[in-house]
Design a protein around this motif. Structure first.
Motif, PDB file in Angstrom:
ATOM      1  N   ARG A 167       6.403 -47.261 -19.921  1.00  0.00           N
ATOM      2  CA  ARG A 167       7.011 -46.108 -20.576  1.00  0.00           C
ATOM      3  C   ARG A 167       6.448 -46.015 -21.990  1.00  0.00           C
ATOM      4  O   ARG A 167       6.444 -46.981 -22.735  1.00  0.00           O
ATOM      5  CB  ARG A 167       8.520 -46.278 -20.614  1.00  0.00           C
ATOM      6  N   HIS A 168       5.973 -44.838 -22.331  1.00  0.00           N
ATOM      7  CA  HIS A 168       5.404 -44.622 -23.653  1.00  0.00           C
ATOM      8  C   HIS A 168       6.531 -44.643 -24.680  1.00  0.00           C
ATOM      9  O   HIS A 168       7.598 -44.093 -24.447  1.00  0.00           O
ATOM     10  CB  HIS A 168       4.669 -43.275 -23.688  1.00  0.00           C
ATOM     11  N   PRO A 169       6.320 -45.231 -25.837  1.00  0.00           N
ATOM     12  CA  PRO A 169       7.404 -45.348 -26.812  1.00  0.00           C
ATOM     13  C   PRO A 169       7.757 -44.033 -27.522  1.00  0.00           C
ATOM     14  O   PRO A 169       8.775 -43.951 -28.184  1.00  0.00           O
ATOM     15  CB  PRO A 169       6.874 -46.366 -27.815  1.00  0.00           C
ATOM     16  N   MET A 170       6.931 -42.986 -27.378  1.00  0.00           N
ATOM     17  CA  MET A 170       7.200 -41.734 -28.077  1.00  0.00           C
ATOM     18  C   MET A 170       8.412 -41.034 -27.462  1.00  0.00           C
ATOM     19  O   MET A 170       8.530 -40.939 -26.254  1.00  0.00           O
ATOM     20  CB  MET A 170       5.991 -40.800 -27.999  1.00  0.00           C
ATOM     21  N   THR A 171       9.301 -40.551 -28.327  1.00  0.00           N
ATOM     22  CA  THR A 171      10.466 -39.813 -27.852  1.00  0.00           C
ATOM     23  C   THR A 171      10.124 -38.334 -27.865  1.00  0.00           C
ATOM     24  O   THR A 171       9.723 -37.797 -28.888  1.00  0.00           O
ATOM     25  CB  THR A 171      11.682 -40.068 -28.756  1.00  0.00           C
ATOM     26  N   THR A 172      10.269 -37.694 -26.738  1.00  0.00           N
ATOM     27  CA  THR A 172      10.014 -36.266 -26.635  1.00  0.00           C
ATOM     28  C   THR A 172      11.331 -35.537 -26.476  1.00  0.00           C
ATOM     29  O   THR A 172      12.376 -36.148 -26.230  1.00  0.00           O
ATOM     30  CB  THR A 172       9.110 -35.955 -25.434  1.00  0.00           C
ATOM     31  N   ARG A 173      11.291 -34.223 -26.599  1.00  0.00           N
ATOM     32  CA  ARG A 173      12.521 -33.447 -26.453  1.00  0.00           C
ATOM     33  C   ARG A 173      13.085 -33.571 -25.055  1.00  0.00           C
ATOM     34  O   ARG A 173      14.289 -33.597 -24.857  1.00  0.00           O
ATOM     35  CB  ARG A 173      12.256 -31.980 -26.773  1.00  0.00           C
ATOM     36  N   SER A 174      12.213 -33.621 -24.053  1.00  0.00           N
ATOM     37  CA  SER A 174      12.724 -33.729 -22.689  1.00  0.00           C
ATOM     38  C   SER A 174      13.367 -35.090 -22.450  1.00  0.00           C
ATOM     39  O   SER A 174      14.355 -35.200 -21.730  1.00  0.00           O
ATOM     40  CB  SER A 174      11.603 -33.486 -21.683  1.00  0.00           C
ATOM     41  N   ARG A 175      12.843 -36.143 -23.056  1.00  0.00           N
ATOM     42  CA  ARG A 175      13.457 -37.457 -22.900  1.00  0.00           C
ATOM     43  C   ARG A 175      14.745 -37.574 -23.701  1.00  0.00           C
ATOM     44  O   ARG A 175      15.685 -38.246 -23.304  1.00  0.00           O
ATOM     45  CB  ARG A 175      12.494 -38.555 -23.358  1.00  0.00           C
ATOM     46  N   ASP A 176      14.760 -36.925 -24.849  1.00  0.00           N
ATOM     47  CA  ASP A 176      15.916 -37.001 -25.721  1.00  0.00           C
ATOM     48  C   ASP A 176      17.050 -36.105 -25.241  1.00  0.00           C
ATOM     49  O   ASP A 176      18.200 -36.287 -25.625  1.00  0.00           O
ATOM     50  CB  ASP A 176      15.490 -36.611 -27.141  1.00  0.00           C
ATOM     51  N   GLY A 177      16.714 -35.115 -24.426  1.00  0.00           N
ATOM     52  CA  GLY A 177      17.727 -34.205 -23.917  1.00  0.00           C
ATOM     53  C   GLY A 177      18.000 -33.042 -24.843  1.00  0.00           C
ATOM     54  O   GLY A 177      18.932 -32.283 -24.636  1.00  0.00           O
ATOM     55  N   THR A 178      17.184 -32.882 -25.880  1.00  0.00           N
ATOM     56  CA  THR A 178      17.377 -31.743 -26.780  1.00  0.00           C
ATOM     57  C   THR A 178      16.324 -30.704 -26.474  1.00  0.00           C
ATOM     58  O   THR A 178      15.198 -31.019 -26.129  1.00  0.00           O
ATOM     59  CB  THR A 178      17.254 -32.169 -28.254  1.00  0.00           C
ATOM     60  N   ARG A 179      16.701 -29.477 -26.600  1.00  0.00           N
ATOM     61  CA  ARG A 179      15.775 -28.371 -26.355  1.00  0.00           C
ATOM     62  C   ARG A 179      15.772 -27.452 -27.561  1.00  0.00           C
ATOM     63  O   ARG A 179      16.796 -27.268 -28.213  1.00  0.00           O
ATOM     64  CB  ARG A 179      16.208 -27.555 -25.130  1.00  0.00           C
ATOM     65  N   LYS A 180      14.635 -26.890 -27.843  1.00  0.00           N
ATOM     66  CA  LYS A 180      14.521 -25.929 -28.923  1.00  0.00           C
ATOM     67  C   LYS A 180      15.059 -24.600 -28.405  1.00  0.00           C
ATOM     68  O   LYS A 180      14.657 -24.137 -27.340  1.00  0.00           O
ATOM     69  CB  LYS A 180      13.064 -25.781 -29.337  1.00  0.00           C
ATOM     70  N   GLN A 181      15.961 -23.994 -29.172  1.00  0.00           N
ATOM     71  CA  GLN A 181      16.528 -22.743 -28.730  1.00  0.00           C
ATOM     72  C   GLN A 181      15.474 -21.653 -28.761  1.00  0.00           C
ATOM     73  O   GLN A 181      14.646 -21.589 -29.665  1.00  0.00           O
ATOM     74  CB  GLN A 181      17.704 -22.342 -29.601  1.00  0.00           C
ATOM     75  N   LYS A 182      15.522 -20.810 -27.754  1.00  0.00           N
ATOM     76  CA  LYS A 182      14.596 -19.706 -27.661  1.00  0.00           C
ATOM     77  C   LYS A 182      15.045 -18.621 -28.633  1.00  0.00           C
ATOM     78  O   LYS A 182      16.181 -18.162 -28.574  1.00  0.00           O
ATOM     79  CB  LYS A 182      14.583 -19.166 -26.235  1.00  0.00           C
ATOM     80  N   SER A 183      14.157 -18.239 -29.536  1.00  0.00           N
ATOM     81  CA  SER A 183      14.506 -17.187 -30.486  1.00  0.00           C
ATOM     82  C   SER A 183      14.033 -15.856 -29.920  1.00  0.00           C
ATOM     83  O   SER A 183      12.889 -15.707 -29.515  1.00  0.00           O
ATOM     84  CB  SER A 183      13.878 -17.458 -31.849  1.00  0.00           C
ATOM     85  N   VAL A 184      14.922 -14.906 -29.902  1.00  0.00           N
ATOM     86  CA  VAL A 184      14.610 -13.593 -29.377  1.00  0.00           C
ATOM     87  C   VAL A 184      14.078 -12.741 -30.523  1.00  0.00           C
ATOM     88  O   VAL A 184      14.683 -12.666 -31.593  1.00  0.00           O
ATOM     89  CB  VAL A 184      15.866 -12.952 -28.747  1.00  0.00           C
ATOM     90  N   LEU A 185      12.948 -12.114 -30.287  1.00  0.00           N
ATOM     91  CA  LEU A 185      12.301 -11.307 -31.304  1.00  0.00           C
ATOM     92  C   LEU A 185      12.386  -9.847 -30.898  1.00  0.00           C
ATOM     93  O   LEU A 185      11.978  -9.472 -29.808  1.00  0.00           O
ATOM     94  CB  LEU A 185      10.833 -11.721 -31.453  1.00  0.00           C
ATOM     95  N   SER A 186      12.922  -9.047 -31.768  1.00  0.00           N
ATOM     96  CA  SER A 186      13.031  -7.621 -31.498  1.00  0.00           C
ATOM     97  C   SER A 186      11.907  -6.900 -32.233  1.00  0.00           C
ATOM     98  O   SER A 186      11.764  -7.017 -33.450  1.00  0.00           O
ATOM     99  CB  SER A 186      14.384  -7.088 -31.960  1.00  0.00           C
ATOM    100  N   LEU A 187      11.107  -6.168 -31.499  1.00  0.00           N
ATOM    101  CA  LEU A 187      10.000  -5.431 -32.089  1.00  0.00           C
ATOM    102  C   LEU A 187      10.346  -3.954 -32.297  1.00  0.00           C
ATOM    103  O   LEU A 187       9.485  -3.160 -32.629  1.00  0.00           O
ATOM    104  CB  LEU A 187       8.754  -5.560 -31.219  1.00  0.00           C
ATOM    105  N   HIS A 188      11.599  -3.601 -32.079  1.00  0.00           N
ATOM    106  CA  HIS A 188      12.031  -2.224 -32.299  1.00  0.00           C
ATOM    107  C   HIS A 188      12.252  -2.022 -33.800  1.00  0.00           C
ATOM    108  O   HIS A 188      13.014  -2.746 -34.429  1.00  0.00           O
ATOM    109  CB  HIS A 188      13.321  -1.920 -31.536  1.00  0.00           C
ATOM    110  N   THR A 189      11.571  -1.061 -34.350  1.00  0.00           N
ATOM    111  CA  THR A 189      11.705  -0.780 -35.770  1.00  0.00           C
ATOM    112  C   THR A 189      11.979   0.700 -35.970  1.00  0.00           C
ATOM    113  O   THR A 189      11.679   1.528 -35.116  1.00  0.00           O
ATOM    114  CB  THR A 189      10.432  -1.149 -36.539  1.00  0.00           C
ATOM    115  N   THR A 190      12.548   0.988 -37.078  1.00  0.00           N
ATOM    116  CA  THR A 190      12.722   2.387 -37.434  1.00  0.00           C
ATOM    117  C   THR A 190      11.678   2.717 -38.484  1.00  0.00           C
ATOM    118  O   THR A 190      11.450   1.957 -39.428  1.00  0.00           O
ATOM    119  CB  THR A 190      14.129   2.642 -38.010  1.00  0.00           C
ATOM    120  N   VAL A 191      11.027   3.839 -38.295  1.00  0.00           N
ATOM    121  CA  VAL A 191       9.955   4.237 -39.187  1.00  0.00           C
ATOM    122  C   VAL A 191      10.348   5.560 -39.830  1.00  0.00           C
ATOM    123  O   VAL A 191      10.829   6.475 -39.164  1.00  0.00           O
ATOM    124  CB  VAL A 191       8.630   4.392 -38.414  1.00  0.00           C
TER     125      VAL A 191
END
Length: 98
Positions: free
Chosen positions: A30-54
């Motif tokens: 087992r590799h000693p590096m801790t990854t997010r999948s091994r740690d059980g933490t996930r980066k939240q998906k940020s939703v990007l809105s491209l709708h702008t008012t011009v």
């Protein structure tokens, strides 16, 4: 005189069909590096809105001056032109129609 077969050295018998030696691999470690999948933490998906008012494109400079989006943009552009000495203001010749 020496016989020719004695000059070539000892003879090696031809290879016999023998199975290739099997090398055993060490068990995976087992590799000693801790990854997010091994740690059980996930980066939240940020939703990007491209709708702008011009702001609509103004038809005159007076409309642009009244628009809160166009007025600062025009000021910044004018200041950059002055700072870079892109042009010089000169008086209007008396016999021209501008």
């Amino acid at each position: 005189m020496v016989p020719a077969h004695s000059l070539s050295g000892p003879t090696i018998p031809p290879a016999v069909n023998q199975p290739a030696p099997v090398h055993s691999l060490p068990p995976p470690t087992r590799h000693p590096m801790t990854t997010r999948s091994r740690d059980g933490t996930r980066k939240q998906k940020s939703v990007l809105s491209l709708h702008t008012t011009v702001s609509p494109i103004p038809n005159t400079h007076l409309q642009a001056l009244k628009d809160p989006n166009w007025n600062p943009a025009m000021t910044v552009e004018y200041d950059a032109l002055i700072k870079n000495e892109t042009f010089k203001l000169v008086p209007k010749p008396p016999d021209t129609n501008i």
